[in-house]
Design a protein around this motif. Sequence first.
Motif, mmCIF file in Angstrom:
data_model
loop_
_atom_site.group_PDB
_atom_site.id
_atom_site.type_symbol
_atom_site.label_atom_id
_atom_site.label_comp_id
_atom_site.label_asym_id
_atom_site.label_seq_id
_atom_site.Cartn_x
_atom_site.Cartn_y
_atom_site.Cartn_z
ATOM 1 N N GLU A 25 -54.148 94.594 -15.274
ATOM 2 C CA GLU A 25 -55.405 94.204 -14.624
ATOM 3 C C GLU A 25 -55.225 94.114 -13.112
ATOM 4 O O GLU A 25 -56.060 94.600 -12.345
ATOM 5 C CB GLU A 25 -55.886 92.869 -15.191
ATOM 6 N N GLN A 28 -54.831 97.730 -11.772
ATOM 7 C CA GLN A 28 -56.111 98.452 -11.783
ATOM 8 C C GLN A 28 -56.980 98.055 -10.598
ATOM 9 O O GLN A 28 -57.723 98.876 -10.065
ATOM 10 C CB GLN A 28 -56.881 98.170 -13.073
ATOM 11 N N ARG A 29 -56.885 96.790 -10.211
ATOM 12 C CA ARG A 29 -57.727 96.293 -9.122
ATOM 13 C C ARG A 29 -57.079 96.445 -7.753
ATOM 14 O O ARG A 29 -57.611 95.990 -6.741
ATOM 15 C CB ARG A 29 -58.089 94.833 -9.376
ATOM 16 N N GLU A 136 -58.049 89.081 -17.838
ATOM 17 C CA GLU A 136 -59.146 89.463 -16.954
ATOM 18 C C GLU A 136 -59.697 88.253 -16.215
ATOM 19 O O GLU A 136 -59.970 88.315 -15.014
ATOM 20 C CB GLU A 136 -60.268 90.140 -17.757
#
Length: 148
Positions: A25, A28-29, A136
Amino acid sequence: MRVSVIGGGRITEEATARVEAVGRELGQRGHTVVCGGLGGTMEAVCRGVKAEGGTTVGILPTERPEDANEYVDVPIATGLGHARNALVPLNGEAVIALAGSHGTLSEIGFAGVYDRPVVGLETHDLPGVDAVETPEAAVDAVEAAVSN
């Protein structure tokens, strides 16, 4: 942003999957992960970040950069042993704390000293640790804390 991820040096398979999800996560960010650079939580989060093409920094307790796990991009050898725990939260803008023991507690304490927001995912229930339920939600929470 740089996010410090802290947790145990030895973790279960279930915890490994959760920590890798946190790393994915974060990767990805586009966040850079700062950790202690060795095994357990540190290796699992770095593996997750690297799976998404992200960057990892390992602040090592030893004098040898080659002691870092294979997923660390930037190993920082300190030779400080557990005293390096002060440097891990210092070098992130926020902290995600996972399950761990005394070392994790010390890093949570230093995060408070350095006024870093701490988000906890199945970690110690302490004042100042914002508990969340999912990887998340952990990343959402550190992003929100830093943007405020």
